[in-house]
Design a protein around this motif. Structure first.
Motif, PDB file in Angstrom:
ATOM      1  N   ALA A 137       0.772  -1.125   0.059  1.00 15.81           N
ATOM      2  CA  ALA A 137      -0.086   0.005   0.081  1.00 15.81           C
ATOM      3  C   ALA A 137       0.904   1.202   0.052  1.00 15.81           C
ATOM      4  CB  ALA A 137      -0.957   0.173   1.030  1.00 15.81           C
ATOM      5  N   LEU A 138       2.048   1.170   0.350  1.00 15.08           N
ATOM      6  CA  LEU A 138       3.062   2.427   0.273  1.00 15.08           C
ATOM      7  C   LEU A 138       3.617   2.596  -1.063  1.00 15.08           C
ATOM      8  CD1 LEU A 138       5.192   1.478   3.347  1.00 15.08           C
ATOM      9  CD2 LEU A 138       3.253   2.950   3.509  1.00 15.08           C
ATOM     10  N   GLN A 139       3.388   1.861  -2.181  1.00 13.81           N
ATOM     11  CA  GLN A 139       3.955   1.913  -3.459  1.00 13.81           C
ATOM     12  C   GLN A 139       3.393   2.835  -4.325  1.00 13.81           C
ATOM     13  OE1 GLN A 139       6.933   0.818  -3.227  1.00 13.81           O
ATOM     14  NE2 GLN A 139       6.177   0.035  -1.319  1.00 13.81           N
ATOM     15  N   PRO A 140       3.971   3.482  -5.237  1.00 16.62           N
ATOM     16  CA  PRO A 140       3.607   4.663  -6.107  1.00 16.62           C
ATOM     17  C   PRO A 140       2.817   3.837  -7.341  1.00 16.62           C
ATOM     18  CG  PRO A 140       5.649   4.233  -6.758  1.00 16.62           C
ATOM     19  CD  PRO A 140       5.528   3.373  -5.275  1.00 16.62           C
ATOM     20  N   ILE A 141       2.457   2.567  -7.330  1.00 15.69           N
ATOM     21  CA  ILE A 141       1.796   1.867  -8.281  1.00 15.69           C
ATOM     22  C   ILE A 141       0.663   1.154  -7.599  1.00 15.69           C
ATOM     23  CG2 ILE A 141       3.652   1.709 -10.106  1.00 15.69           C
ATOM     24  CD1 ILE A 141       4.050  -1.110  -8.924  1.00 15.69           C
ATOM     25  N   ASN A 142      -0.337   0.428  -8.411  1.00 19.35           N
ATOM     26  CA  ASN A 142      -1.277  -0.148  -7.941  1.00 19.35           C
ATOM     27  C   ASN A 142      -0.889  -1.602  -7.365  1.00 19.35           C
ATOM     28  OD1 ASN A 142      -2.850   2.143  -8.390  1.00 19.35           O
ATOM     29  ND2 ASN A 142      -2.812   1.291 -10.695  1.00 19.35           N
ATOM     30  N   ILE A 143      -0.856  -2.174  -6.029  1.00 15.79           N
ATOM     31  CA  ILE A 143      -0.827  -3.306  -5.607  1.00 15.79           C
ATOM     32  C   ILE A 143      -1.803  -3.945  -4.921  1.00 15.79           C
ATOM     33  CG2 ILE A 143       0.991  -5.220  -4.744  1.00 15.79           C
ATOM     34  CD1 ILE A 143       3.045  -3.295  -5.194  1.00 15.79           C
ATOM     35  N   TYR A 144      -2.850  -4.730  -5.515  1.00 17.70           N
ATOM     36  CA  TYR A 144      -3.712  -5.342  -4.982  1.00 17.70           C
ATOM     37  C   TYR A 144      -3.336  -6.840  -4.377  1.00 17.70           C
ATOM     38  CZ  TYR A 144      -6.636  -2.018  -7.515  1.00 17.70           C
ATOM     39  OH  TYR A 144      -6.862  -0.610  -7.903  1.00 17.70           O
ATOM     40  N   THR A 145      -3.934  -7.054  -3.351  1.00 18.75           N
ATOM     41  CA  THR A 145      -3.519  -8.112  -2.619  1.00 18.75           C
ATOM     42  C   THR A 145      -4.715  -9.167  -2.711  1.00 18.75           C
ATOM     43  OG1 THR A 145      -2.194  -7.141  -0.979  1.00 18.75           O
ATOM     44  CG2 THR A 145      -2.895  -9.217  -0.234  1.00 18.75           C
ATOM     45  N   GLN A 146      -4.424 -10.460  -3.083  1.00 22.24           N
ATOM     46  CA  GLN A 146      -5.534 -11.496  -2.998  1.00 22.24           C
ATOM     47  C   GLN A 146      -5.054 -12.363  -1.409  1.00 22.24           C
ATOM     48  OE1 GLN A 146      -4.263 -12.941  -6.715  1.00 22.24           O
ATOM     49  NE2 GLN A 146      -6.344 -13.281  -7.072  1.00 22.24           N
ATOM     50  N   MET A 147      -6.218 -12.445  -0.512  1.00 21.24           N
ATOM     51  CA  MET A 147      -6.170 -13.148   0.574  1.00 21.24           C
ATOM     52  C   MET A 147      -5.460 -14.777   0.169  1.00 21.24           C
ATOM     53  SD  MET A 147      -5.650 -13.399   3.740  1.00 21.24           S
ATOM     54  CE  MET A 147      -5.780 -14.956   4.755  1.00 21.24           C
ATOM     55  N   PRO A 148      -4.313 -15.138   0.826  1.00 23.32           N
ATOM     56  CA  PRO A 148      -4.163 -16.388   0.410  1.00 23.32           C
ATOM     57  C   PRO A 148      -5.246 -17.365   0.978  1.00 23.32           C
ATOM     58  CG  PRO A 148      -2.232 -15.323   1.208  1.00 23.32           C
ATOM     59  CD  PRO A 148      -3.333 -14.320   1.478  1.00 23.32           C
ATOM     60  N   SER A 149      -5.319 -18.509   0.320  1.00 29.22           N
ATOM     61  CA  SER A 149      -6.475 -19.527   0.520  1.00 29.22           C
ATOM     62  C   SER A 149      -6.167 -20.607   1.169  1.00 29.22           C
ATOM     63  CB  SER A 149      -7.382 -19.590  -0.772  1.00 29.22           C
ATOM     64  OG  SER A 149      -6.630 -20.449  -1.746  1.00 29.22           O
ATOM     65  N   CYS A 150      -4.887 -21.348   0.984  1.00 30.62           N
ATOM     66  CA  CYS A 150      -4.477 -22.573   1.289  1.00 30.62           C
ATOM     67  C   CYS A 150      -3.311 -22.665   1.818  1.00 30.62           C
ATOM     68  CB  CYS A 150      -4.546 -23.502  -0.183  1.00 30.62           C
ATOM     69  SG  CYS A 150      -6.278 -23.451  -0.610  1.00 30.62           S
ATOM     70  N   ALA A 151      -3.171 -22.586   3.200  1.00 29.68           N
ATOM     71  CA  ALA A 151      -1.860 -22.824   4.017  1.00 29.68           C
ATOM     72  C   ALA A 151      -2.534 -23.692   4.950  1.00 29.68           C
ATOM     73  CB  ALA A 151      -1.579 -21.630   4.362  1.00 29.68           C
ATOM     74  N   PRO A 152      -1.971 -25.069   4.971  1.00 28.55           N
ATOM     75  CA  PRO A 152      -1.262 -25.699   3.855  1.00 28.55           C
ATOM     76  C   PRO A 152      -2.096 -25.877   2.419  1.00 28.55           C
ATOM     77  CG  PRO A 152      -2.105 -27.347   5.408  1.00 28.55           C
ATOM     78  CD  PRO A 152      -2.650 -25.870   6.080  1.00 28.55           C
ATOM     79  N   SER A 153      -1.522 -26.110   1.606  1.00 26.19           N
ATOM     80  CA  SER A 153      -2.173 -26.255   0.170  1.00 26.19           C
ATOM     81  C   SER A 153      -2.834 -27.728   0.170  1.00 26.19           C
ATOM     82  CB  SER A 153      -1.122 -26.088  -0.698  1.00 26.19           C
ATOM     83  OG  SER A 153      -0.052 -26.933  -0.783  1.00 26.19           O
ATOM     84  N   ALA A 154      -2.215 -28.670   0.999  1.00 26.21           N
ATOM     85  CA  ALA A 154      -2.661 -30.051   0.923  1.00 26.21           C
ATOM     86  C   ALA A 154      -2.803 -30.467   2.140  1.00 26.21           C
ATOM     87  CB  ALA A 154      -1.728 -30.887  -0.098  1.00 26.21           C
ATOM     88  N   PRO A 155      -3.711 -30.200   2.945  1.00 21.47           N
ATOM     89  CA  PRO A 155      -3.797 -30.731   4.445  1.00 21.47           C
ATOM     90  C   PRO A 155      -3.581 -32.314   4.442  1.00 21.47           C
ATOM     91  CG  PRO A 155      -5.610 -29.137   3.727  1.00 21.47           C
ATOM     92  CD  PRO A 155      -4.900 -29.606   2.693  1.00 21.47           C
TER      93      PRO A 155
END
Length: 599
Positions: A137-155
């Motif tokens: 959010a501090l940067q001079p360009i647009n950086i949108y964040t996707q909330m990670p979904s899979c931690a772990p990726s394979a339970p």
């Protein structure tokens, strides 16, 4: 301090006044070729007026927008194209923090990124995602964040440093700048109606945001259709034309990627260039680019050039890197085109096919010119918790990197992970391995691979075999970049060097190191989560180049082999992987035996 751009509502009165000539613009770009991605046109001798960080007027003559304090930029018949958007990527793969990643890509014309920080999520959980989001959010360009979904990726098949829960997802959806849910890697969970996965998807859709997909299987039958019914809006794991077509037919965007080691554009873009399907369903992205690629080759400009070289009309390819991406994420009125009201993200280039990036404007401000950045990219003060993530119970020893054979056998058949150049999937191979002094002794192009646990201080070391790197010397390469759980992967031909390399990374707090004949040949320090450096991209790239040279000197000829190395623990992409729990058959999503039969 967060860099924000005034909303359209805040600036509408001024934009209207500038467009009709009642007020002066901040900047006017004169005499360019307006590349309009809405109509797929090139309009010569046009002017663009910018006010309050947004486009106010786009037309044949903007003299009425110019006042005594207006900056005038002469386009000189160059093309005026929208700033480029990366539809799916992981900042951590650049081995850089968001600030240094932005600094690296801005001169290449990238003005918007849709990032999934699931690498740091596996190490630090929701707190790590928040740190990435805050620096972005501090940067001079647009950086949108996707909330990670899979931690772990394979339970059940791997152990992460932290887990992501549906409650975490619901909380993140309330943060400003969170654009959606990161790639849903647990595709078997979605297919079988896992309550946790469906709860994350439901929380995202309830917030009116996009769900990222990750269907890493060649099966386009009922399993694929079940996954599509589960809600993912896009997918970047396709590797052939049929994959792209199947996704677009189901209403998903086919995100086709060109990363440092993933070359999936040429094989899929034919759905548009040869089959004639609607290009609105296709988006260009990078997924994973390391710092050497960013510094030496480019970012989205590299992907765009490659798509054009693959036979795509330049204007269609440009749409796939701008307006298609913006529309997919519900941001068509904000980014992705040069049109009134949108954020003033624009590139001047003299060649629409080769794309020299000569002048970059983001949010109405010149941010790069002639290959050099002209703005600051502020850093976050990363806390000690993000810099102290090597939680190991002990030093490892040579004996940790031996694979014992059954007594009395001279050879044994074993499963081997087969590396596929320029592809994320691996092959499940079998090979007969010699036994010496009671231990497996791989020869030819088969090396030893181990995964060293680093999150819970268990002291666990898992061993297996890998083929395809081509190492011919006594060496070892260790890395704490080990998608997705990010323990430590060590590949080598010398157990002694494997132990040295692993202990070196424990000592410095994470990174990548190559040892040969008992001496360190290359080192990249990655002190933040064992994944990133806050040093300038040029410095990290120089160390990455040194690492590449050391890998080649050890016999490896693979393209961007370090990327292949880092994905050997990615237990959601077929066919065979390694985790802290053992060898994983990803076609069955089950642990499997390393040793098959003795001879």
């Amino acid at each position: 301090m967060t860099q924000t751009i005034p909303t359209w509502q805040d600036t509408a009165a001024r934009l209207i006044a500038v467009a009709r000539g009642a007020e002066a613009a901040d900047t006017v770009i004169k005499g360019g070729i307006w590349v309009n991605v809405h109509t797929r046109e090139m309009l010569p001798d046009h002017d663009i007026a910018i006010a309050a960080g947004r486009f106010a007027y786009c037309g044949p003559e903007a003299s009425h927008c110019i006042g005594p304090n207006t900056q005038v930029i002469e386009a000189r018949d160059r093309y005026m194209i929208p700033g480029l958007c990366d539809g799916h990527m992981h900042i951590e793969s650049g081995m850089l923090t968001p600030a240094e990643f932005a600094r690296a890509v801005i001169p290449h014309g990238t003005t918007t990124m849709f990032t999934d920080p699931h690498e740091i999520a596996n190490v630090l959980g929701l707190s790590g995602v928040r740190l990435m989001h805050e620096e972005a959010a501090l940067q001079p360009i647009n950086i949108y964040t996707q909330m990670p979904s899979c931690a772990p990726s394979a339970p059940g098949l791997e152990t992460t440093g932290h887990e992501i829960t549906p409650e975490d997802v619901a909380e993140a959806m309330t943060w400003p700048g969170i654009i959606g849910l990161g790639e849903m890697m647990n595709f078997p969970g979605v297919i079988h109606g896992d309550a946790k996965m469906l709860a994350e998807i439901a929380a995202t859709q309830a917030a009116g945001k996009a769900v990222g997909g990750h269907y890493a299987s060649p099966d386009l039958g009922p399993a694929f259709h079940a996954y599509a019914a589960g809600g993912p809006a896009d997918d970047h794991e396709g590797t052939c034309e049929a994959d792209a077509i199947a996704r677009m037919r189901q209403g998903m965007r086919a995100m086709i990627r060109l990363g440092s080691a993933w070359y999936d554009v040429e094989s899929q873009i034919t759905a548009v260039t040869e089959r004639g399907l609607d290009p609105r369903g296709m988006i260009l992205c990078t997924d994973d680019c390391h710092s050497g690629t960013l510094v030496n080759d480019g970012h989205m400009n590299r992907v765009l050039r490659h798509a054009i070289d693959c036979g795509c009309d330049p204007l269609v390819a440009l749409q796939m890197a701008t307006i298609n991406t913006a529309t997919h994420f519900g941001l068509e009125r904000e980014i992705g085109s040069i049109a009134p009201g949108r954020r003033a993200d624009l590139i001047l280039t003299s060649d629409l096919r080769r794309l020299p990036i000569e002048h970059v404007i983001a949010r109405g401000q010149t941010v790069a010119q002639d290959g050099g950045i002209t703005v600051d990219c502020p850093h976050l003060d990363w806390p000690g918790t993000a810099r102290q993530t090597m939680n190991m119970a002990r030093d490892v020893t040579v004996d940790d990197f031996r694979i014992a054979a059954p007594k009395g056998c001279s050879h044994i058949e074993a499963q081997v992970i087969g590396v596929v150049e320029n592809q994320a999937p691996t092959q499940a191979l079998k090979a007969t391995i010699p036994v010496m002094d009671g231990n497996l002794t791989p020869d030819r192009d088969i090396a030893h691979i181990a995964l060293v646990e680093r999150h819970k201080a268990t002291g666990q070391v898992t061993n297996a075999l890998v083929q395809g790197f081509g190492y011919t010397t006594q060496m070892a390469l260790a890395s704490t970049v080990a998608h997705d759980s990010h323990h430590m992967i060590v590949v080598g031909t010398s157990p002694a060097d494997m132990a040295r390399a692993a202990n070196r990374l424990a000592e410095i707090g994470g990174g990548i190191t190559l040892w040969q004949d008992g001496a360190e040949q290359a080192l990249i320090e990655l002190p933040i989560a064992g994944l990133m450096s806050d040093s300038p991209a040029t410095e990290v790239a120089a160390k990455a180049d040194q690492l590449g040279n050391a890998m080649r000197a050890a016999g490896c000829t693979l393209n961007n082999a370090i990327m292949q190395h880092s994905l050997l623990a990615l237990v959601v992409i077929p066919e065979l992987r390694i985790s802290d729990l053992g060898l994983v058959d990803v076609t069955k999503f089950a642990l499997t035996d390393l040793l098959v039969s003795e001879t």
